[in-house]
Design a protein around this motif. Structure first.
Motif, mmCIF file in Angstrom:
data_model
loop_
_atom_site.group_PDB
_atom_site.id
_atom_site.type_symbol
_atom_site.label_atom_id
_atom_site.label_comp_id
_atom_site.label_asym_id
_atom_site.label_seq_id
_atom_site.Cartn_x
_atom_site.Cartn_y
_atom_site.Cartn_z
ATOM 1 N N LEU A 62 12.696 6.987 -20.774
ATOM 2 C CA LEU A 62 12.256 5.634 -21.110
ATOM 3 C C LEU A 62 10.809 5.416 -20.692
ATOM 4 N N PRO A 63 10.049 4.672 -21.492
ATOM 5 C CA PRO A 63 8.686 4.318 -21.080
ATOM 6 C C PRO A 63 8.725 3.254 -19.986
ATOM 7 N N ASN A 64 7.566 2.980 -19.411
ATOM 8 C CA ASN A 64 7.476 1.907 -18.426
ATOM 9 C C ASN A 64 7.957 0.592 -19.018
ATOM 10 N N SER A 195 -0.265 -1.081 -10.937
ATOM 11 C CA SER A 195 0.040 0.302 -11.312
ATOM 12 C C SER A 195 0.125 0.486 -12.814
ATOM 13 N N TRP A 196 -0.409 1.626 -13.274
ATOM 14 C CA TRP A 196 -0.227 2.066 -14.664
ATOM 15 C C TRP A 196 0.556 3.372 -14.695
ATOM 16 N N LEU A 197 0.956 3.877 -13.532
ATOM 17 C CA LEU A 197 1.582 5.197 -13.430
ATOM 18 C C LEU A 197 2.955 5.218 -14.098
ATOM 19 N N PRO A 198 3.310 6.322 -14.754
ATOM 20 C CA PRO A 198 4.646 6.414 -15.372
ATOM 21 C C PRO A 198 5.742 6.423 -14.318
ATOM 22 N N TYR A 199 6.862 5.807 -14.656
ATOM 23 C CA TYR A 199 7.948 5.671 -13.689
ATOM 24 C C TYR A 199 8.705 6.968 -13.441
ATOM 25 N N PHE A 200 8.603 7.921 -14.360
ATOM 26 C CA PHE A 200 9.332 9.176 -14.142
ATOM 27 C C PHE A 200 8.611 10.056 -13.125
ATOM 28 N N HIS A 201 7.382 9.715 -12.786
ATOM 29 C CA HIS A 201 6.570 10.496 -11.859
ATOM 30 C C HIS A 201 6.811 9.995 -10.434
ATOM 31 N N ASP A 202 6.833 10.904 -9.461
ATOM 32 C CA ASP A 202 7.120 10.519 -8.080
ATOM 33 C C ASP A 202 6.164 9.454 -7.562
ATOM 34 N N GLN A 216 9.121 -6.134 -0.583
ATOM 35 C CA GLN A 216 9.085 -7.488 -1.132
ATOM 36 C C GLN A 216 7.657 -7.938 -1.463
ATOM 37 N N ILE A 217 6.885 -7.044 -2.053
ATOM 38 C CA ILE A 217 5.581 -7.454 -2.572
ATOM 39 C C ILE A 217 5.598 -7.269 -4.083
ATOM 40 N N SER A 218 4.818 -8.057 -4.785
ATOM 41 C CA SER A 218 4.844 -8.007 -6.244
ATOM 42 C C SER A 218 3.929 -6.905 -6.762
ATOM 43 N N VAL A 219 4.235 -6.445 -7.966
ATOM 44 C CA VAL A 219 3.447 -5.399 -8.622
ATOM 45 C C VAL A 219 3.103 -5.863 -10.032
ATOM 46 N N ASP A 220 1.846 -5.702 -10.400
ATOM 47 C CA ASP A 220 1.413 -5.932 -11.782
ATOM 48 C C ASP A 220 1.389 -4.580 -12.475
ATOM 49 N N TYR A 221 2.220 -4.425 -13.520
ATOM 50 C CA TYR A 221 2.323 -3.142 -14.206
ATOM 51 C C TYR A 221 1.559 -3.164 -15.532
ATOM 52 N N LEU A 222 0.878 -2.052 -15.776
ATOM 53 C CA LEU A 222 0.254 -1.787 -17.066
ATOM 54 C C LEU A 222 1.026 -0.679 -17.765
ATOM 55 N N ASN A 223 1.049 -0.732 -19.075
ATOM 56 C CA ASN A 223 1.599 0.387 -19.823
ATOM 57 C C ASN A 223 0.670 1.592 -19.664
#
Length: 292
Positions: A62-64, A195-202, A216-223
């Motif tokens: 699955l993609p991010n 983060s823009w890093l793929p989720y399948f990567h460690d 409990q900190i928020s993350v802004d995700y990029l594709n």
């Protein structure tokens, strides 16, 4: 970080604490811990309906995005073991890993469903997409992982030999997160990650999905693809949202340094950036110096 037996128990604690706190932001849309738990239980019900034996690996190509979160945690809630994989893997590679992992099911994005079914279901591999809004199963059907249960199987990249699956327990993941947060980045309440890093990567999964969730900190995700096409989006998001934590392999810093124009740099305020992590591939100092 309080001691928990599993990631699921950690998420449940976040819901008991109120549940409305933002777990992550995807394309500017906030997802609360409560929404995430609702979505993952819908996925768990879907996975339970497949009739797979408890403890079977479930491949996630699955993609991010929210679908990955729901499927990753939903698999654990269904008593299965998620196996994150690159969504762009060839079907032959996916079939080989399915045989190696001894599994019969693969979860893909909706736009991949028809092609993957045509290429893989003839080999008896069931291909499906995650259901985020279906009915949740009865509570007694849901699995509550124990500390010694497998949390995930993480496959190596396969760049030099056939990928090897590393079996990681819930206890090992939580101990790793505790060490990262306390001794590594020394997490602070005001931290905010990007983060823009793929989720399948460690680095993407453990460093910027599970660690922020535990803290409990928020993350802004990029594709990831959006970053590759327009690396300035990463730095713009860091600047706009006062990001304090972000990681990248060296090529990400090099790409940003090469593609972001000087007039764009002048508009950025990265003074809040507290920790810039780097790793996952050989580190050369010159690209990092250019980025700095």
């Amino acid at each position: 970080m309080q001691p928990f037996a599993s990631l699921i128990e950690l998420l449940q604690a976040r819901v008991r604490d109120g549940g409305e706190q933002t777990a992550f932001l995807w394309q500017d849309r906030p997802w609360s811990h409560r929404e995430l738990c609702t979505a993952l239980e819908s996925c768990a019900g879907q996975f339970l309906g497949l009739g797979l034996p408890p403890g079977m690996p479930l491949l996630l190509a699955l993609p991010n995005g929210p679908e990955f979160f729901a499927a990753f945690f939903g698999a654990q809630r269904a008593g299965l073991v998620p196996v994150p994989l690159c969504p762009d893997s060839g079907s032959e590679r996916l079939a080989d890993i399915a045989r190696h992992a001894r599994t019969r099911a693969l979860v893909v994005a909706p736009d991949q469903l028809a092609r993957r079914r045509e290429e893989l279901e003839a080999g008896s591999l069931l291909v499906l997409t995650p259901e985020l809004r279906g009915p949740a199963p009865a509570a007694e059907r849901l699995h509550q992982p124990a500390a010694e249960d497998l949390c995930l199987v993480q496959y190596t990249s396969g760049s030099t030999r056939f990928p090897r699956g590393v079996m990681i327990t819930q206890k090992a993941v939580l101990n790793n997160l505790f060490a990262i947060l306390k001794y590594g980045i020394q997490i602070r309440p005001a931290d905010r990650a990007v983060s823009w890093l793929p989720y399948f990567h460690d680095m993407g999964l453990v460093g910027l999905v599970l660690s922020p969730m535990a803290a409990q900190i928020s993350v802004d995700y990029l594709n990831t693809r959006d970053f590759a096409m327009r690396p300035r989006l990463w730095l713009t998001l860091m600047s706009q949202n006062r990001g304090t934590l972000s990681f990248s392999p060296p090529f990400g810093y090099e790409l940003a340094a090469r593609r972001v124009r000087n007039d764009e740099v002048d508009k950025l305020d990265l003074s809040a950036w507290r920790i810039a992590g780097v790793g996952a591939e050989p580190i050369r100092t010159e690209p990092l110096k250019r980025f700095a």
